[in-house]
Design a protein around this motif. Structure first.
Motif, PDB file in Angstrom:
ATOM      1  N   GLY A  34       0.822  -0.928  -0.374  1.00 46.29           N
ATOM      2  CA  GLY A  34       0.180  -0.184  -0.159  1.00 46.29           C
ATOM      3  C   GLY A  34       1.143   1.195   0.123  1.00 46.29           C
ATOM      4  N   ILE A  35       1.822   1.203   1.020  1.00 45.07           N
ATOM      5  CA  ILE A  35       2.970   2.689   0.878  1.00 45.07           C
ATOM      6  C   ILE A  35       3.626   2.912  -0.532  1.00 45.07           C
ATOM      7  CG2 ILE A  35       5.383   3.012   2.385  1.00 45.07           C
ATOM      8  CD1 ILE A  35       4.407   1.437   4.332  1.00 45.07           C
ATOM      9  N   ALA A  36       3.696   1.404  -1.129  1.00 43.35           N
ATOM     10  CA  ALA A  36       4.514   1.238  -2.578  1.00 43.35           C
ATOM     11  C   ALA A  36       3.660   1.949  -3.481  1.00 43.35           C
ATOM     12  CB  ALA A  36       5.046  -0.472  -2.718  1.00 43.35           C
ATOM     13  N   SER A 356      -6.412  -2.357  21.055  1.00 45.10           N
ATOM     14  CA  SER A 356      -6.576  -2.576  20.772  1.00 45.10           C
ATOM     15  C   SER A 356      -6.163  -2.119  18.675  1.00 45.10           C
ATOM     16  CB  SER A 356      -6.488  -0.036  20.327  1.00 45.10           C
ATOM     17  OG  SER A 356      -6.658   0.478  19.088  1.00 45.10           O
ATOM     18  N   ARG A 357      -7.093  -2.240  18.033  1.00 46.03           N
ATOM     19  CA  ARG A 357      -6.502  -2.667  16.760  1.00 46.03           C
ATOM     20  C   ARG A 357      -5.919  -1.696  15.780  1.00 46.03           C
ATOM     21  NH1 ARG A 357      -6.749  -7.276  19.567  1.00 46.03           N
ATOM     22  NH2 ARG A 357      -7.099  -8.805  18.293  1.00 46.03           N
ATOM     23  N   LYS A 358      -6.154  -0.263  16.501  1.00 48.86           N
ATOM     24  CA  LYS A 358      -5.130   0.628  15.718  1.00 48.86           C
ATOM     25  C   LYS A 358      -3.839   0.961  15.067  1.00 48.86           C
ATOM     26  CE  LYS A 358      -6.852   4.005  18.720  1.00 48.86           C
ATOM     27  NZ  LYS A 358      -7.232   4.563  19.770  1.00 48.86           N
ATOM     28  N   ASP A 359      -3.411   1.458  14.453  1.00 52.83           N
ATOM     29  CA  ASP A 359      -1.934   1.508  14.329  1.00 52.83           C
ATOM     30  C   ASP A 359      -1.048   2.707  14.226  1.00 52.83           C
ATOM     31  OD1 ASP A 359      -1.084   4.036  11.767  1.00 52.83           O
ATOM     32  OD2 ASP A 359      -3.657   3.064  11.874  1.00 52.83           O
ATOM     33  N   GLY A 374      -2.698  -1.816  13.016  1.00 54.53           N
ATOM     34  CA  GLY A 374      -3.992  -1.842  11.763  1.00 54.53           C
ATOM     35  C   GLY A 374      -5.008  -2.986  11.511  1.00 54.53           C
ATOM     36  N   LYS A 375      -5.229  -2.055   9.847  1.00 58.36           N
ATOM     37  CA  LYS A 375      -6.421  -3.510   9.711  1.00 58.36           C
ATOM     38  C   LYS A 375      -6.071  -3.665   8.302  1.00 58.36           C
ATOM     39  CE  LYS A 375      -9.700  -4.998  11.649  1.00 58.36           C
ATOM     40  NZ  LYS A 375      -9.359  -6.459  11.584  1.00 58.36           N
ATOM     41  N   MET A 382      -3.829   3.866   6.018  1.00 56.31           N
ATOM     42  CA  MET A 382      -1.954   3.626   6.754  1.00 56.31           C
ATOM     43  C   MET A 382      -1.170   3.631   6.197  1.00 56.31           C
ATOM     44  SD  MET A 382      -2.886  -0.102   8.816  1.00 56.31           S
ATOM     45  CE  MET A 382      -1.362   0.274   9.405  1.00 56.31           C
ATOM     46  N   SER A 383      -1.239   3.741   4.587  1.00 58.88           N
ATOM     47  CA  SER A 383      -0.345   3.803   3.567  1.00 58.88           C
ATOM     48  C   SER A 383      -0.122   5.246   3.589  1.00 58.88           C
ATOM     49  CB  SER A 383      -0.497   3.416   2.320  1.00 58.88           C
ATOM     50  OG  SER A 383      -0.523   1.876   2.575  1.00 58.88           O
TER      51      SER A 383
END
Ligand code: FAD
Length: 551
Positions: A34-36, A356-359, A374-375, A382-383
């Protein structure tokens, strides 16, 4: 030119080791790819390395839902529900063949997590937060209606139900399609290359990585102005290498899914139900099987080799027996399974399911940026967050401005020309019309389109070239292998069966019946020696055994 064919690997390695990149990403799970995509589509020269296969970490071991996270509402994580809820609608639009609407049934039972009133309010809040459109908004059901939707539910404790909108996906294929889409914007991603060390400049700032090519054993460096670690459960290992651990660290929580033949657990539709210990789990029908998950327990074992054990399987079977008493399942009914760990951020005094599932983004004093938590669902946001950070640093360092995030408008590979679910249905019909002449079924058409979208066309063309020499199912498999080797950097039968076709989980019989043909095909493509062939055969046999035998 994108180097997505397995045969382009030498050229790709040459390029990676000789050019200067703006950004190198460690980790080819959904977060890394996703970041890429985000970075490359903003014009940054981007590289990515993955130590095993793309999506071989957590990103092929999830519940495979792109979801709004109803359970987070229970923990009052309103912002998280809002963000992931909105995101799932966007991801559906970007790949409607791969992120498919799926109504989820939430049975309301005597003494359950939510009563009727709370379910109704909860689902309504969820619809509002997630921006669910009118026709998809929650529907409250009477006991009779609930049983019509799912007759297998235990009748006595049932008080009613709620139907709400979710999306089903294949996490590994989603990861691979994002990686391929990033390649269209010039990102150079490679699998089977491990980042073993960081390189530092004269000021002590990270300026690249030392890599090991896992297929050839050679070491080389990738030079980049910025380095991001999206190594999921391995993030802390890399932070240690970078000497940048602080008081925050990962908490790994194991999650197991089991797969049974659909006729052994013939749920009509997806159900999200209570477990006696206060947790909730999913039962999801998918083609020929139903899969059930997940567990949520602290994990301290080997992160590179996670398998389901007897305890995990017993827990899930007990949960089914509790809610679906007519269903008599035993461990030997389980035909496949997968196990992964959630890379969560440790919170003092909280259990696996409470965390928590937070990033979380960590920035080290030497410039390494790490992201974890994250998820799958929230990968795009996130990216964006990580690339915004890189862009901000670049502006500070060099005064160069970079474009804003635009991934919301970039269709994923296979999703082009498919604007919505209606178009996907129409396209599936078209594919079926073509392939039925070759002896394939409606199920095959559904399978092809939900895996490959509009790329099915190329596979179908190859299928017809191979068909005169083979039976239809084998010609299809060979056509898929041809496609994934040439367009998705497949190097082993497990890459193919687990992370490109999903057959290992959802049609394991087809793996057993085709494994000899597929191994031969690999040997021909890659000129495998007898020793290599034996090694790959053994790896496949071990994986087949571990998927359905538990200790
Ligand atoms: P990973 O997918 O683990 O990727 C990290 C990658 O980094 C790995 O492939 C690894 O091999 C690579 N790597 C590590 N070290 C190196 C190195 N030194 N060099 C090169 N590469 C390296 N989310 C949802 O939205 N929906 C769900 O239904 C859902 N269900 C879940 C169920 C379970 C049981 C679990 C465990 C998670 C679930 N999640 C779900 C969460 C989701 O799966 C994860 O948040 C997501 O997959 C994490 O992706 P990632 O890219 O950060 O990590």
């Amino acid at each position: 030119m994108a180097h997505l064919s397995a045969f382009e690997r030498p050229n790709l390695l040459q390029k990676l080791s000789s050019e200067q990149y703006d950004l190198v990403i460690i980790g080819g799970g959904i977060t890394g790819v996703g970041i890429a995509l985000d970075a490359a589509s903003r014009g940054l020269k981007t590289a990515l390395v993955e130590k095993y296969d793309f999506a071989s970490g957590t990103s092929s071991r999830s519940t495979k839902l792109v979801h709004g996270g109803l359970r987070y509402l229970k923990q009052f994580e309103v912002a998280l529900v809002r963000e992931v809820g909105r995101e799932r609608a966007i991801v559906h639009e970007l790949a409607p063949h791969l992120v498919i609407p799926e109504k989820m049934l939430l049975p309301i039972v005597e003494g359950g997590t939510f009563g009727k009133f709370l379910t109704s309010i909860g689902l309504m809040v969820y619809d509002v937060l997630a921006g669910v459109e009118k026709p998809d908004q929650r529907e409250m059901l009477t006991k009779e209606e609930t049983l019509e939707h799912e007759p297998l539910l235990e009748h006595a404790p049932l008080k009613g139900g709620g139907l709400y909108a979710e999306y089903r996906t294949d996490d590994a294929r989603l990861t691979v399609e994002v990686m391929k889409t990033a390649a269209r914007f010039g990102a150079d991603s490679i699998n089977y290359v491990e980042a073993v060390e960081f390189e530092y400049d004269a000021e002590g700032m990270v300026c690249g990585i030392v890599c090991k090519d896992e297929l050839e054993g050679k070491e080389f460096s990738i030079k980049a102005e910025y380095v991001v670690s999206a190594a999921g459960p391995w993030v802390d290992d890399l932070r240690q290498k970078n000497h940048s651990m602080n008081e925050k660290h990962l908490f790994l929580s194991k999650g197991v899914h089991i797969v049974v033949p659909h006729d052994k657990f013939p749920v009509q539709q997806s159900v999200y139900f209570d477990v006696p210990d206060g947790r909730m789990i999913f039962a999801i029908p998918r083609g020929k099987v139903t899969y059930i998950g997940t567990t949520d327990t602290e994990y301290k074992g080997d992160v590179d080799h996670i398998v389901a054990n007897t305890e995990d399987v017993e827990y899930l079977l007990k949960a089914i027996a509790h809610t679906f008493p007519q269903i008599k399942l035993e461990a030997n009914d389980v035909v496949s399974s997968w196990a992964g760990v959630r890379p969560l951020i440790h919170e003092e005094g909280k259990s696996a399911s409470e965390i928590s599932r937070k990033d979380e983004v960590f920035e080290s004093s030497t410039g390494l940026i790490s992201i974890a938590g994250g998820k799958l669902t929230g990968y795009r946001k996130m990216s964006e967050k990580v690339v915004d950070l890189v862009v901000k640093r670049r502006y500070k360092d060099e005064g160069t401005k970079v474009a804003l995030c635009r991934t919301e408008h970039i269709d994923l590979c296979g999703g082009e020309a498919l604007p919505n679910s209606k178009a996907v249905k129409k396209y599936t019909k078209k594919i079926y019309k073509k392939i039925e002449k070759g002896g394939l079924t409606k199920h095959d058409a559904w399978y092809l389109v939900s895996n490959y979208g509009t790329q099915s066309k190329a596979i179908v063309k190859r299928f017809f070239e191979l068909r005169p020499m083979h039976l239809a199912p084998i010609a299809l498999l060979k056509a898929e292998l041809w496609f994934t080797v040439h367009h998705e950097m497949v190097f082993s039968p497990l890459d193919f069966y687990m992370r490109r076709t999903g057959r290992f989980y959802f049609d394991i019989e087809s793996v057993r019946s085709s494994k000899h043909v597929i191994l031969e095909e690999f040997a021909n493509y890659f000129q495998w020696s007898a020793t290599k062939m034996q090694k790959e055969r053994e790896a496949l046999e071990v994986a087949l055994k571990e998927a359905a035998n538990f200790e």
